[in-house]
Write an enzyme that holds these catalytic residues in place. Structure first.
Site, short mmCIF file in Angstrom:
data_model
loop_
_atom_site.label_atom_id
_atom_site.label_comp_id
_atom_site.label_asym_id
_atom_site.label_seq_id
_atom_site.Cartn_x
_atom_site.Cartn_y
_atom_site.Cartn_z
N TYR A 23 33.26 42.33 40.21
CA TYR A 23 34.50 42.78 39.53
C TYR A 23 34.13 43.72 38.37
O TYR A 23 34.71 44.81 38.24
CB TYR A 23 35.24 41.54 39.00
CG TYR A 23 36.52 41.86 38.27
CD1 TYR A 23 37.68 42.19 38.96
CD2 TYR A 23 36.58 41.82 36.87
CE1 TYR A 23 38.86 42.48 38.28
CE2 TYR A 23 37.76 42.11 36.19
CZ TYR A 23 38.89 42.43 36.90
OH TYR A 23 40.06 42.73 36.24
N LYS B 34 35.07 47.75 37.90
CA LYS B 34 35.85 48.27 36.77
C LYS B 34 35.02 49.27 35.94
O LYS B 34 35.57 50.24 35.42
CB LYS B 34 36.36 47.12 35.90
CG LYS B 34 37.35 46.20 36.61
CD LYS B 34 38.62 46.94 37.04
CE LYS B 34 39.71 45.99 37.53
NZ LYS B 34 40.96 46.67 37.88
N1 LIG Z 1 45.11 39.59 33.92
C1 LIG Z 1 44.05 39.98 33.26
O1 LIG Z 1 43.51 39.24 32.41
C2 LIG Z 1 43.45 41.33 33.51
C3 LIG Z 1 42.45 41.77 32.62
C4 LIG Z 1 41.88 43.01 32.83
C5 LIG Z 1 42.29 43.80 33.87
N2 LIG Z 1 43.24 43.36 34.72
C6 LIG Z 1 43.63 44.25 35.81
O2 LIG Z 1 45.02 44.45 35.80
C7 LIG Z 1 45.47 44.71 37.13
C8 LIG Z 1 46.66 43.80 37.45
O3 LIG Z 1 46.22 42.46 37.44
P1 LIG Z 1 47.20 41.24 37.11
O4 LIG Z 1 46.56 40.45 36.07
O5 LIG Z 1 48.58 41.71 36.95
O6 LIG Z 1 47.01 40.40 38.46
P2 LIG Z 1 48.00 40.02 39.63
O7 LIG Z 1 49.27 39.44 39.10
O8 LIG Z 1 47.17 39.22 40.58
O9 LIG Z 1 48.35 41.43 40.27
C9 LIG Z 1 47.48 42.11 41.12
C10 LIG Z 1 48.32 43.12 41.86
O10 LIG Z 1 47.48 43.92 42.69
C11 LIG Z 1 48.09 44.03 43.96
N3 LIG Z 1 47.09 44.27 44.99
C12 LIG Z 1 45.99 43.54 45.27
N4 LIG Z 1 45.34 44.06 46.32
C13 LIG Z 1 46.06 45.15 46.71
C14 LIG Z 1 45.92 46.10 47.74
N5 LIG Z 1 44.90 46.03 48.62
N6 LIG Z 1 46.83 47.08 47.83
C15 LIG Z 1 47.86 47.14 46.97
N7 LIG Z 1 48.06 46.28 45.98
C16 LIG Z 1 47.17 45.28 45.86
C17 LIG Z 1 48.83 42.70 44.15
O11 LIG Z 1 49.91 42.85 45.04
P3 LIG Z 1 49.92 42.40 46.58
O12 LIG Z 1 49.18 41.12 46.69
O13 LIG Z 1 51.38 42.29 46.87
O14 LIG Z 1 49.28 43.54 47.31
C18 LIG Z 1 49.36 42.49 42.76
O15 LIG Z 1 50.59 43.16 42.59
C19 LIG Z 1 44.27 44.50 38.04
O16 LIG Z 1 43.67 45.75 38.34
C20 LIG Z 1 43.33 43.68 37.18
O17 LIG Z 1 41.98 43.86 37.54
C21 LIG Z 1 43.84 42.14 34.57
#
Ligand SMILES: NC(=O)c1ccc[n+]([C@@H]2O[C@H](COP(=O)([O-])OP(=O)(O)OC[C@H]3O[C@@H](n4cnc5c(N)ncnc54)[C@H](OP(=O)(O)O)[C@@H]3O)[C@@H](O)[C@H]2O)c1
Length: 268
Positions: free
Chosen positions: A172, A176
Site C-alpha cells: 500500500y 501511494k
Molecule cells: N481512510 C483513510 O484513513 C485513508 C488514509 C489515507 C488515504 N486514503 C485513501 O483515500 C481513498 C479513499 O479511501 P476511503 O478511506 O474512503 O476508503 P473506502 O470507503 O473503502 O473507499 C474506497 C473507494 O474506492 C473504490 N474502489 C476500490 N477499488 C476500485 C476499483 N477497482 N475501481 C473503482 N473504484 C474502486 C471503492 O468503491 P467500489 O468498491 O464500489 O469500487 C470505494 O468507493 C483511497 O485511495 C485510500 O487509499 C484513506
C-alpha cells in the site's frame, strides 16, 4: 453620503476563486468514504459531478441524492483497474454532460495491512492495480481531454503512508509513494497545457477502509501518535481538495498536501 464622498472600495472576495460553477468534476471511489464526501463537496462548490466506482448502484443512489439537492450529478459504474471500463465510463460521462471533466479526483483505492513477508503476487497486483495503475490510467485518460479542452486540475488522493513508512503497509505504501512521485512528473509534463496535478495525503480518516486498522487493535496507539489527538473525518479533506480543484490553487502544481492532524511531524 454626499456626492463628493469617495466611493467605498469593494472588499476582495477570496471565496470567489473556490467556485466550481460551470466545471465538471469526476470523482473515483465515490461509492463510499472520502470519495463520496468529496463528490458532494465539489457539487456544493457548484461543479457538476460524475461519481464513479465499481458499485454502480451506490454511486447512482448518491448521485440521485445530489440531484434532489439541486446539483447536476451522474453515477457511473467504473473499475479503474480495467482500461475498457475506464473508456466506457468516459463515454457515458460525455454522453450525459456533453463534455469531458475539468477536474479529476482520483480517490479509488484499496488498503492491505499485512507483513511484508506474507504479501503474495496477487496481493501486489491487486493493490498496485487500483492504487497506482488505476490512478495512472484514469489520470492519463482525463489529462488527454483536459489538454484538448485547454486545461484542468487533477487531484490524486495518496496517503501519509506514501511519504512516511508504516509497518505492514509495504505494498500500500509503495503504491501511494508511486502516486506521489507520478503526480510530480505529470505536473511537470502537463504544466504547459494548463493541466495542474497535485496530491493530497490524508492521515487516518475514519471510513470503511479505516475500520481495518481499528479492528486490528491499533486505535489507541495510533491516536497517541497524532498531535491533534483525533482521527480525521472525510470533511477534514474538503478544504485541501477544493483549493487544488479550483482556481484558488491556480499557481499550485506538483504540490503534496499532507492532511493528517500533524501525524507526520510528530516528535521522535
Ligand atoms: N481512510 C483513510 O484513513 C485513508 C488514509 C489515507 C488515504 N486514503 C485513501 O483515500 C481513498 C479513499 O479511501 P476511503 O478511506 O474512503 O476508503 P473506502 O470507503 O473503502 O473507499 C474506497 C473507494 O474506492 C473504490 N474502489 C476500490 N477499488 C476500485 C476499483 N477497482 N475501481 C473503482 N473504484 C474502486 C471503492 O468503491 P467500489 O468498491 O464500489 O469500487 C470505494 O468507493 C483511497 O485511495 C485510500 O487509499 C484513506
Amino acid at each position: 453620503m454626499n456626492s463628493s464622498s469617495p466611493k467605498p472600495a469593494a472588499l476582495p472576495d477570496p471565496a470567489r476563486d473556490f467556485s466550481l460553477q460551470g466545471k465538471l468534476a469526476l470523482v473515483t471511489g465515490a461509492s463510499s468514504g472520502i470519495g463520496r464526501h468529496l463528490a458532494a463537496a465539489l457539487a456544493g462548490a457548484g461543479a457538476s459531478v460524475a461519481l464513479c466506482a465499481r458499485r454502480g448502484a451506490l454511486v447512482e443512489e448518491e448521485a440521485s441524492r445530489l440531484r434532489a439537492a439541486g446539483a447536476a450529478a451522474l453515477g457511473v459504474a467504473l473499475d479503474v483497474a480495467d482500461l475498457t471500463s475506464i473508456e466506457q465510463a468516459y463515454s457515458a460521462i460525455h454522453e450525459h454532460f456533453g463534455r469531458y471533466p475539468d477536474v479529476l479526483v482520483n480517490c479509488a483505492g484499496v488498503a492491505l495491512l499485512k507483513p511484508f513477508l506474507e504479501h503474495t503476487p496477487d496481493d501486489f497486483d491487486s493493490v498496485m492495480g487500483v492504487n497506482l495503475r488505476g490512478a495512472f490510467f484514469m489520470a492519463q485518460r482525463a489529462a488527454a481531454e483536459m489538454v484538448k479542452q485547454g486545461g484542468g486540475s487533477i487531484v490524486n488522493i495518496a496517503s501519509t503512508a506514501g511519504v512516511r513508512p508504516g509497518g505492514y503497509l509495504s505494498c500500500y505504501g509503495a503504491s501511494k509513494a508511486g502516486l506521489v512521485h507520478l503526480s510530480k512528473i505529470m505536473a511537470y509534463e502537463l504544466a504547459r497545457n494548463q493541466v495542474r496535478v497535485n496530491v493530497v495525503c490524508p492521515g487516518n480518516i475514519q471510513t470503511d477502509m479505516h475500520k481495518d486498522f481499528e479492528d486490528a487493535g491499533f486505535t489507541e496507539a495510533l491516536i497517541k501518535r497524532i498531535p491533534q489527538r483525533r482521527f480525521g473525518q472525510s470533511d477534514d479533506l474538503v478544504g485541501a481538495v477544493l483549493l487544488l480543484a479550483s482556481d484558488a490553487g491556480r499557481y499550485m502544481t506538483g504540490s503534496v498536501m499532507v492532511v493528517d492532524g500533524g501525524q507526520t511531524v510528530n516528535s521522535l
